[in-house]
Write a protein that holds these residues in place. Structure first.
Motif, PDB file in Angstrom:
ATOM      1  N   ASN A 117       5.078   9.669   2.316  1.00 50.56           N
ATOM      2  CA  ASN A 117       4.370   9.616   3.590  1.00 50.56           C
ATOM      3  C   ASN A 117       2.889   9.348   3.328  1.00 50.56           C
ATOM      4  O   ASN A 117       2.484   9.073   2.188  1.00 50.56           O
ATOM      5  CB  ASN A 117       4.576  10.920   4.364  1.00 50.56           C
ATOM      6  CG  ASN A 117       4.250  12.148   3.510  1.00 50.56           C
ATOM      7  OD1 ASN A 117       3.424  12.071   2.596  1.00 50.56           O
ATOM      8  ND2 ASN A 117       4.892  13.267   3.807  1.00 50.56           N
ATOM      9  N   ALA A 118       2.080   9.446   4.366  1.00 52.49           N
ATOM     10  CA  ALA A 118       0.654   9.146   4.219  1.00 52.49           C
ATOM     11  C   ALA A 118      -0.023  10.086   3.235  1.00 52.49           C
ATOM     12  O   ALA A 118      -0.919   9.675   2.483  1.00 52.49           O
ATOM     13  CB  ALA A 118      -0.036   9.210   5.585  1.00 52.49           C
ATOM     14  N   ASP A 119       0.390  11.353   3.222  1.00 48.71           N
ATOM     15  CA  ASP A 119      -0.213  12.319   2.296  1.00 48.71           C
ATOM     16  C   ASP A 119       0.064  11.924   0.854  1.00 48.71           C
ATOM     17  O   ASP A 119      -0.843  11.924   0.007  1.00 48.71           O
ATOM     18  CB  ASP A 119       0.329  13.723   2.566  1.00 48.71           C
ATOM     19  CG  ASP A 119      -0.186  14.296   3.878  1.00 48.71           C
ATOM     20  OD1 ASP A 119      -1.218  13.811   4.366  1.00 48.71           O
ATOM     21  OD2 ASP A 119       0.462  15.218   4.408  1.00 48.71           O
TER      22      ASP A 119
ATOM     23  N   GLN B 132       8.674   0.028   1.479  1.00 51.57           N
ATOM     24  CA  GLN B 132       9.114   0.124   2.871  1.00 51.57           C
ATOM     25  C   GLN B 132       8.080   0.859   3.715  1.00 51.57           C
ATOM     26  O   GLN B 132       7.858   0.514   4.878  1.00 51.57           O
ATOM     27  CB  GLN B 132      10.464   0.848   2.904  1.00 51.57           C
ATOM     28  CG  GLN B 132      11.147   0.884   4.249  1.00 51.57           C
ATOM     29  CD  GLN B 132      12.503   1.566   4.149  1.00 51.57           C
ATOM     30  OE1 GLN B 132      13.050   1.773   3.066  1.00 51.57           O
ATOM     31  NE2 GLN B 132      13.042   1.939   5.294  1.00 51.57           N
ATOM     32  N   PHE B 133       7.429   1.856   3.128  1.00 52.96           N
ATOM     33  CA  PHE B 133       6.401   2.611   3.844  1.00 52.96           C
ATOM     34  C   PHE B 133       5.196   1.734   4.153  1.00 52.96           C
ATOM     35  O   PHE B 133       4.662   1.749   5.272  1.00 52.96           O
ATOM     36  CB  PHE B 133       5.982   3.826   3.019  1.00 52.96           C
ATOM     37  CG  PHE B 133       4.800   4.567   3.581  1.00 52.96           C
ATOM     38  CD1 PHE B 133       4.958   5.504   4.590  1.00 52.96           C
ATOM     39  CD2 PHE B 133       3.517   4.319   3.101  1.00 52.96           C
ATOM     40  CE1 PHE B 133       3.861   6.181   5.123  1.00 52.96           C
ATOM     41  CE2 PHE B 133       2.418   4.996   3.618  1.00 52.96           C
ATOM     42  CZ  PHE B 133       2.596   5.936   4.634  1.00 52.96           C
TER      43      PHE B 133
ATOM     44  N   LYS C 247      -2.686   6.681  -5.536  1.00 53.48           N
ATOM     45  CA  LYS C 247      -3.351   5.887  -4.504  1.00 53.48           C
ATOM     46  C   LYS C 247      -3.757   4.520  -5.052  1.00 53.48           C
ATOM     47  O   LYS C 247      -4.404   4.427  -6.106  1.00 53.48           O
ATOM     48  CB  LYS C 247      -4.586   6.633  -3.998  1.00 53.48           C
ATOM     49  CG  LYS C 247      -5.315   5.924  -2.877  1.00 53.48           C
ATOM     50  CD  LYS C 247      -6.504   6.746  -2.406  1.00 53.48           C
ATOM     51  CE  LYS C 247      -7.265   6.039  -1.292  1.00 53.48           C
ATOM     52  NZ  LYS C 247      -8.432   6.838  -0.842  1.00 53.48           N
ATOM     53  N   GLY C 248      -3.337   3.469  -4.345  1.00 52.40           N
ATOM     54  CA  GLY C 248      -3.665   2.124  -4.779  1.00 52.40           C
ATOM     55  C   GLY C 248      -2.986   1.707  -6.067  1.00 52.40           C
ATOM     56  O   GLY C 248      -3.392   0.732  -6.687  1.00 52.40           O
TER      57      GLY C 248
END
Length: 308
Positions: A91-93, A56-57, A126-127
């Motif tokens: 979140n982005a962090d 969803q993010f 990440k990724g």
């Protein structure tokens, strides 16, 4: 169950858990197998999950896919005996954190985990570059235990949230329930609506379904748990999930008629279990035809629910 919305500044009593980690959308039998493996460690049982769902993010404009909202997931996990729920803000962090940093910063320094259990297909960081081998390597360096739970199959097919979504979209709630290990439920607050049901003799409790994967639109036999307020308890009923074609263009919602009930439910929280699909939404020639069909729907729903 104690619920935490971050991984920092936890009390010592809220650390050192044996955690199952994942998104747990639906908390189906495959998820429950992961949780049961985590339960075997000699430590309090915890869950590490994320809100919003990472999918969803990353794709906020994609079609809704979630089987349950955070409230429903929390209730289901509590029923499974989870003691510590770590619902981490995605979140982005967090999305930009490398897998090894996630382990060191979140799992070790933040949560102080004693043991981590994940499914065999778990990816993180990440990724999505971290996998179960990454987790094992990090666990050896940081000194916590790891269990990799095998994927669960039914009838030769892997149990998955995708398969459950398909069953619900095709109007097969009992097949979905077999994979979930419980009835599929929609939970939320009772909202004010147009009050047409009251005028027709069928007052309904209206709930929003925004952000959720929609089961097949139509009328269902349902079991309803009133979770808050003076009318707490379990009731049988019939519910319409859809856009109300008799009354113009409307956003989808869930309207539940509780059998043999009198009272005000506005603002209370309900959990509505979909038991059987009765019929699709229909547009009738007039209100008398609609009322006659609603009466027939309730008779059929009562017969179905009497056998449960």
């Amino acid at each position: 169950m104690r619920t935490h919305f971050h991984w920092t500044e936890l009390a010592e009593a809220d650390r050192d858990a044996s955690v199952a980690m994942g998104n747990f959308d639906g908390v189906h039998l495959g998820h429950q197998a992961v949780i049961d493996q985590a339960r075997r460690a000699d430590a309090p049982l915890g869950i590490v999950t994320f809100e919003p769902h990472p999918r969803q993010f990353f794709a906020p404009k994609a079609p809704a896919f979630r089987l349950m909202n955070a409230e429903a997931r929390t209730h289901r996990l509590e029923k499974l005996g989870v003691e510590q729920l770590y619902e981490l803000p995605f979140n982005a962090d967090l999305a930009g954190m490398e897998a090894e940093d996630f382990v060191a910063e979140v799992l070790v320094r933040g949560l102080g985990v004693a043991h981590v259990t994940v499914g065999a297909d778990f990816c993180f960081g990440k990724g999505r570059k971290g996998n179960v081998d990454t987790l094992r390597d990090c666990a050896r360096r940081h000194g916590f235990g790891v269990t990799i739970a095998e994927l669960v199959e039914m009838g030769g097919e892997e149990i998955s949230s995708t398969a459950i979504r398909t069953a619900l979209a095709e109007g097969r709630p009992r097949d979905a329930a077999q994979m979930l290990g419980h009835w599929h439920r929609i939970e939320g607050e009772v909202l004010h609506g147009d009050k047409r049901g009251r005028d027709l003799g069928f007052p309904t409790a209206n709930m929003g379904v925004g952000g959720l994967h929609l089961p097949k639109l139509g009328v269902y036999a349902v079991k309803i748990d009133v979770l808050t307020g003076p009318h707490q308890g379990s009731y049988n009923g019939a519910a319409s999930l859809g856009v109300r074609p008799m009354f113009g263009e409307n956003k989808p919602n869930l309207e539940s008629f509780l059998f043999d009930f009198k009272g005000n439910l506005y603002g209370e929280h309900l959990s509505v279990a979909l038991i059987d699909y009765l019929r699709p939404e229909m547009k009738f020639d007039g209100l008398p035809a609609l009322v006659a069909q609603m009466e027939a729907d309730c008779v059929r729903a009562r017969d179905i629910l009497a056998d449960l």
